[in-house]
Design a protein around this motif. Structure first.
Motif, PDB file in Angstrom:
ATOM      1  N   SER A  37       8.338   8.187  -0.561  1.00 46.42           N
ATOM      2  CA  SER A  37       7.561   6.766  -0.562  1.00 46.42           C
ATOM      3  C   SER A  37       6.987   6.806   0.990  1.00 46.42           C
ATOM      4  CB  SER A  37       8.323   5.650  -1.134  1.00 46.42           C
ATOM      5  OG  SER A  37       7.649   4.442  -0.959  1.00 46.42           O
ATOM      6  N   ALA A  38       6.125   6.411   1.397  1.00 46.06           N
ATOM      7  CA  ALA A  38       5.617   6.250   2.729  1.00 46.06           C
ATOM      8  C   ALA A  38       4.500   4.924   2.915  1.00 46.06           C
ATOM      9  CB  ALA A  38       4.811   7.237   3.023  1.00 46.06           C
ATOM     10  N   ALA A  39       4.867   4.310   3.866  1.00 44.58           N
ATOM     11  CA  ALA A  39       4.051   3.136   4.394  1.00 44.58           C
ATOM     12  C   ALA A  39       3.795   3.129   5.768  1.00 44.58           C
ATOM     13  CB  ALA A  39       4.914   1.904   3.833  1.00 44.58           C
ATOM     14  N   ASP A  40       2.524   2.215   6.024  1.00 38.89           N
ATOM     15  CA  ASP A  40       2.352   1.921   7.303  1.00 38.89           C
ATOM     16  C   ASP A  40       3.127   0.957   7.823  1.00 38.89           C
ATOM     17  OD1 ASP A  40       1.250  -0.107   6.053  1.00 38.89           O
ATOM     18  OD2 ASP A  40      -0.715  -0.397   7.065  1.00 38.89           O
ATOM     19  N   ASN A  41       4.028   0.210   7.034  1.00 38.05           N
ATOM     20  CA  ASN A  41       5.027  -0.685   7.474  1.00 38.05           C
ATOM     21  C   ASN A  41       6.357  -0.108   6.879  1.00 38.05           C
ATOM     22  OD1 ASN A  41       6.640  -2.950   8.330  1.00 38.05           O
ATOM     23  ND2 ASN A  41       5.629  -4.254   6.993  1.00 38.05           N
ATOM     24  N   LYS A  42       6.956   0.806   7.573  1.00 39.20           N
ATOM     25  CA  LYS A  42       8.077   1.284   7.066  1.00 39.20           C
ATOM     26  C   LYS A  42       9.029   0.519   6.664  1.00 39.20           C
ATOM     27  CE  LYS A  42      10.778   5.487   7.714  1.00 39.20           C
ATOM     28  NZ  LYS A  42      11.163   6.602   8.779  1.00 39.20           N
ATOM     29  N   GLU A  43       9.298  -0.540   7.107  1.00 40.81           N
ATOM     30  CA  GLU A  43      10.934  -1.502   6.787  1.00 40.81           C
ATOM     31  C   GLU A  43      10.574  -1.976   5.255  1.00 40.81           C
ATOM     32  OE1 GLU A  43       9.603  -5.876   8.118  1.00 40.81           O
ATOM     33  OE2 GLU A  43       9.949  -4.532   9.783  1.00 40.81           O
ATOM     34  N   THR A 127       0.316  -4.147   3.583  1.00 42.38           N
ATOM     35  CA  THR A 127       1.217  -2.981   3.885  1.00 42.38           C
ATOM     36  C   THR A 127       0.513  -1.842   2.863  1.00 42.38           C
ATOM     37  OG1 THR A 127       3.099  -4.024   4.392  1.00 42.38           O
ATOM     38  CG2 THR A 127       3.474  -1.762   3.776  1.00 42.38           C
ATOM     39  N   LYS A 128       0.174  -0.927   3.292  1.00 45.39           N
ATOM     40  CA  LYS A 128      -0.264   0.200   2.628  1.00 45.39           C
ATOM     41  C   LYS A 128       0.856   0.986   2.336  1.00 45.39           C
ATOM     42  CE  LYS A 128      -3.443   1.452   5.816  1.00 45.39           C
ATOM     43  NZ  LYS A 128      -4.602   2.077   6.439  1.00 45.39           N
ATOM     44  N   VAL A 129       0.942   1.618   0.952  1.00 48.39           N
ATOM     45  CA  VAL A 129       2.002   2.344   0.567  1.00 48.39           C
ATOM     46  C   VAL A 129       1.519   3.640  -0.482  1.00 48.39           C
ATOM     47  CG1 VAL A 129       4.225   2.468  -0.700  1.00 48.39           C
ATOM     48  CG2 VAL A 129       3.434   0.424   0.743  1.00 48.39           C
ATOM     49  N   THR A 130       2.247   4.629  -0.327  1.00 52.12           N
ATOM     50  CA  THR A 130       2.064   5.781  -1.120  1.00 52.12           C
ATOM     51  C   THR A 130       3.571   5.992  -1.952  1.00 52.12           C
ATOM     52  OG1 THR A 130       2.487   7.454   0.240  1.00 52.12           O
ATOM     53  CG2 THR A 130       0.332   7.083  -0.295  1.00 52.12           C
ATOM     54  N   GLU A 131       3.431   6.433  -3.093  1.00 53.21           N
ATOM     55  CA  GLU A 131       4.839   6.816  -3.800  1.00 53.21           C
ATOM     56  C   GLU A 131       4.324   8.015  -4.577  1.00 53.21           C
ATOM     57  OE1 GLU A 131       6.117   4.162  -6.942  1.00 53.21           O
ATOM     58  OE2 GLU A 131       7.208   2.947  -5.474  1.00 53.21           O
ATOM     59  N   GLN A 145       2.757  19.124   0.714  1.00 57.84           N
ATOM     60  CA  GLN A 145       1.640  19.017   1.685  1.00 57.84           C
ATOM     61  C   GLN A 145       0.405  18.402   0.968  1.00 57.84           C
ATOM     62  OE1 GLN A 145       0.950  23.438   2.216  1.00 57.84           O
ATOM     63  NE2 GLN A 145       2.433  23.571   3.401  1.00 57.84           N
ATOM     64  N   LYS A 146       0.300  18.229  -0.199  1.00 53.37           N
ATOM     65  CA  LYS A 146      -0.751  17.332  -0.750  1.00 53.37           C
ATOM     66  C   LYS A 146      -0.290  15.986  -0.563  1.00 53.37           C
ATOM     67  CE  LYS A 146      -4.123  16.220  -3.455  1.00 53.37           C
ATOM     68  NZ  LYS A 146      -5.424  16.583  -2.949  1.00 53.37           N
ATOM     69  N   TYR A 147       0.924  15.636  -0.683  1.00 52.28           N
ATOM     70  CA  TYR A 147       1.352  14.208  -0.446  1.00 52.28           C
ATOM     71  C   TYR A 147       1.040  13.760   0.827  1.00 52.28           C
ATOM     72  CZ  TYR A 147       4.440  10.140  -0.394  1.00 52.28           C
ATOM     73  OH  TYR A 147       4.880   8.859  -0.216  1.00 52.28           O
ATOM     74  N   GLN A 148       1.417  14.604   2.045  1.00 56.40           N
ATOM     75  CA  GLN A 148       1.020  14.498   3.101  1.00 56.40           C
ATOM     76  C   GLN A 148      -0.523  14.279   3.511  1.00 56.40           C
ATOM     77  OE1 GLN A 148       3.135  17.863   5.068  1.00 56.40           O
ATOM     78  NE2 GLN A 148       4.467  16.322   5.965  1.00 56.40           N
ATOM     79  N   GLN A 149      -1.072  15.180   2.812  1.00 57.21           N
ATOM     80  CA  GLN A 149      -2.596  15.104   2.875  1.00 57.21           C
ATOM     81  C   GLN A 149      -2.930  13.523   2.525  1.00 57.21           C
ATOM     82  OE1 GLN A 149      -4.967  17.824   0.714  1.00 57.21           O
ATOM     83  NE2 GLN A 149      -6.710  16.694   0.730  1.00 57.21           N
ATOM     84  N   LEU A 150      -2.734  13.360   1.376  1.00 60.91           N
ATOM     85  CA  LEU A 150      -3.090  11.791   0.891  1.00 60.91           C
ATOM     86  C   LEU A 150      -2.684  10.591   1.749  1.00 60.91           C
ATOM     87  CD1 LEU A 150      -2.038  12.763  -3.126  1.00 60.91           C
ATOM     88  CD2 LEU A 150      -4.330  12.273  -2.036  1.00 60.91           C
ATOM     89  N   ASN A 151      -1.480  10.731   2.571  1.00 63.50           N
ATOM     90  CA  ASN A 151      -0.973   9.956   3.342  1.00 63.50           C
ATOM     91  C   ASN A 151      -2.034   9.540   4.542  1.00 63.50           C
ATOM     92  OD1 ASN A 151       1.377   8.695   2.203  1.00 63.50           O
ATOM     93  ND2 ASN A 151       2.392  10.545   2.852  1.00 63.50           N
ATOM     94  N   THR A 152      -2.334  10.908   5.083  1.00 66.48           N
ATOM     95  CA  THR A 152      -3.254  11.072   6.279  1.00 66.48           C
ATOM     96  C   THR A 152      -4.436  10.270   5.815  1.00 66.48           C
ATOM     97  OG1 THR A 152      -2.141  12.944   6.882  1.00 66.48           O
ATOM     98  CG2 THR A 152      -4.276  12.515   7.624  1.00 66.48           C
ATOM     99  N   GLU A 153      -5.032  10.756   4.811  1.00 69.42           N
ATOM    100  CA  GLU A 153      -6.458  10.041   4.119  1.00 69.42           C
ATOM    101  C   GLU A 153      -6.317   8.577   4.022  1.00 69.42           C
ATOM    102  OE1 GLU A 153      -7.164  12.133   0.307  1.00 69.42           O
ATOM    103  OE2 GLU A 153      -7.603  13.951   1.467  1.00 69.42           O
ATOM    104  N   ARG A 154      -5.159   7.863   4.033  1.00 66.82           N
ATOM    105  CA  ARG A 154      -5.037   6.468   3.876  1.00 66.82           C
ATOM    106  C   ARG A 154      -4.596   5.871   5.305  1.00 66.82           C
ATOM    107  NH1 ARG A 154      -5.745   9.048  -0.159  1.00 66.82           N
ATOM    108  NH2 ARG A 154      -6.866   8.370  -2.049  1.00 66.82           N
ATOM    109  N   GLY A 155      -4.403   6.754   6.294  1.00 61.18           N
ATOM    110  CA  GLY A 155      -3.857   6.110   7.686  1.00 61.18           C
ATOM    111  C   GLY A 155      -2.496   5.982   7.420  1.00 61.18           C
ATOM    112  N   ILE A 156      -1.558   6.409   6.586  1.00 61.55           N
ATOM    113  CA  ILE A 156      -0.060   6.177   6.620  1.00 61.55           C
ATOM    114  C   ILE A 156       0.618   7.212   7.391  1.00 61.55           C
ATOM    115  CG2 ILE A 156       1.899   5.953   5.344  1.00 61.55           C
ATOM    116  CD1 ILE A 156      -0.049   4.904   3.011  1.00 61.55           C
ATOM    117  N   PRO A 157       0.975   7.142   8.465  1.00 65.59           N
ATOM    118  CA  PRO A 157       1.675   7.974   9.170  1.00 65.59           C
ATOM    119  C   PRO A 157       2.895   8.931   8.344  1.00 65.59           C
ATOM    120  CG  PRO A 157       1.971   6.206  10.450  1.00 65.59           C
ATOM    121  CD  PRO A 157       1.196   5.646   8.852  1.00 65.59           C
TER     122      PRO A 157
END
Length: 172
Positions: A37-43, A127-131, A145-157
């Motif tokens: 899981s990743a989010a622009d607001n990690k908490e 908060t923007k989140v990917t799971e 790598q695909k998951y990281q690419q999808l995060n980058t496209e959505r502005g999630i570090p």
């Protein structure tokens, strides 16, 4: 005349927007485990965070018009089970009330991985989140790598990626 011209420009702008790839409903239904899981607001997604979900089952019916999701969230270290059926809205998004208002979308699905993107509005912040979920217990290097690419496209570090499977001790 100005209204007609403005309408034409609006149509052209909308037509130029990238439309998400069609999701193959036959690949969505199944047993899924949240791996990352990743989010622009990690908490929000760290262990004990309100948006750290442990997926179990996802079912797509009527060409994904309805999406049923079963998952756990830990509150004070205890697993609490949730099961929701969501109806697809305009634009291919689903709405769910959970830890605020959430609009969620399937942004990638293959034989082994499924990635949700959602925006959570808790009343104070969006908060923007990917799971990223898998049929097994891990991603291959290419899937990660695909998951990281999808995060980058959505502005999630990508440094905000949490390995969720490591803390998943909820029932199957």
């Amino acid at each position: 005349m100005k209204v007609l011209l403005l309408s034409l420009v609006l149509v052209l702008v909308c037509a130029a927007q990238e439309t998400p790839a069609e999701i193959d409903p036959s690949k969505v239904t199944g047993k899924w485990r949240t791996i990352y899981s990743a989010a622009d607001n990690k908490e929000k997604i760290v262990e004990g965070g309100p948006l750290r979900c442990y997926n179990r089952q996802i079912e797509c019916s009527d060409d994904c018009e309805y999406l049923s999701i079963s998952f756990y969230v830990k509150f004070d270290g205890r697993c609490q089970f949730f099961s929701e059926t969501l109806k697809r809205q305009e634009g291919g998004v689903y709405f769910i009330e959970f830890a605020g208002t959430n609009y969620l979308q399937i942004i990638h699905v293959s034989d082994n991985i499924l990635v949700f993107y959602f925006e959570n509005n808790d009343g104070q912040k969006i908060t923007k989140v990917t799971e990223g979920s898998a049929k097994g217990n891990s991603f291959t290097d290419e899937e990660f790598q695909k998951y990281q690419q999808l995060n980058t496209e959505r502005g999630i570090p990508n440094e905000n990626i949490e390995n969720v499977i490591e803390t998943d001790d909820c029932p199957p």
